[in-house]
Design a protein around this motif. Sequence first.
Motif: not given
Length: 505
Positions: A187-212
């Motif tokens: 959850s912290r890595a997802i938030y950091a990814s959203y804050r650090s880049s305009f590209d949401r794809s990496s954060a979305a992939i991390l969130a899908l891993l969390l959903a799994l």
Amino acid sequence: MVAVVVCVPLVYLIVRALEGGAETARVVFEQPSVWQAAATSLALAALVAVTTVCIGVPVAWLVVRAAIRARQLWIVVVVLPLAVPSFVGAFAWASLFPGFAGFWAAWVVLSAATLPYVILPTAAALRSVDPAHEEVARTLGLRAVPAFLRAALPQIWPAVGGGALLVALYVLSDFGAVSILRVDTLSRAIYASYRSSFDRSSAAILALLLALLAVLVVAIEQRARGRAQRSRLATAAPRQPLPVRLGRWTVPAYLLLGSVVTAGLVVPLLSTIRQLATGSSARLDVADLTNAALTSAWYGLVGMVFALGLAIPVGLLAGRYPSRLSRSLERFSFVGHALPGVVVGLSIVFVGTRLVPGIYQTVALLGFAYGVLFLPKAAAAVRGSVATVPPVLEDVARTLGHSPFQAFMRVTLRLASPGIAAGALLVLLTVMKELPATLMLRPTGENTLATRLWSLSEVGAYAAAAPYSLSLIAIGAIPAFVLAVPLVRASKRRGAESSGQQSRD
């Protein structure tokens, strides 16, 4: 319709992840820190869930079955940590004990914050279990504890498992406490990814891993629950047992109860009062504090209505008509609760700005986000309450001329309504503490107690934030107290019945 609603965050994440392509996914999954964060999230969720079960079940037994002094008071105070947001508890422990951080610190704080999720359903289930099963086990030569483990625990296990599931999902999605205590979770890595880049794809992939991971946790709970049924054989209240005298275990029992209350309630209160008394930034704006409190209560009511509206079909299908379809729907409904609020918030922003821009940053859209986030809390209450009502009662009502809908409304819903109401109050309490989605979706210019507390803490104005923290705890204590009222009343009735039985003997 409910399936479509609960899948909104997943659809958003899949779309965002596909935009990045296979190369982005490869780069994300090749990072060792990603798998370390996933392992940390899963380990923390599992450890906190096991801890809350190992402590919550004995605490529930003590306040329901044991002969302890001030039973009604203990019932209330062991539930009150529900009113303390996890990030408030984390800050309180870190400010009182310098250097308090890391995995084990997060384990302590999150265990203390989530214990009521296990204590409440376990105590309610114990109250409804007929003591005759344990008495028969005792006549066969078993002592009190083995008799409880073999006769009563299997009957209350669905309630215990449901509470542990909520705990595990809460820990997976927690952002505030792990951020304050510097624990690298998904959850912290997802938030950091959203804050650090305009590209949401990496954060979305991390969130899908969390959903799994969330789906995995729900599947494990469903497998452990199996086909256990908790239907009563009669609608009358079961006979209450005499309070169990603890003997040499009296002092350890009070130490256990005191430790639970200290960790979850006393430490946050002491730290907040200390900040208020010693800080130099304590300037109380009564009007702002009042507006924030009223807004928190209003958002809580809106979120409760949305979550309950979504939960009734899911809980009814899972509790009354178990099948592969209902289990799959229930499993997916829990995914939103495991996703960080920032992910659900961004998915709702995506829907609001692209599909229905007219409702963006309105209370209606915020309520919809709350419904997706906290659907599991309401659905678990509906499922558990409906499961306690024998289906034969509806059959009898239908033989008397009632339609299926009338039989459900007049029999099942009426008997299940106390448990459903408890779930609604739990959602109300949780909404008032919610932070990331509220920050992103609230109407412009409006603040809740949680958002004001967070904004003041971010700039180091801890003393100025203290009144908002105390107000949040005080307002949250109201629904927490209401949740404990049925147990208090049952305890009083049991005390009267026990006195009458002893006098007859």
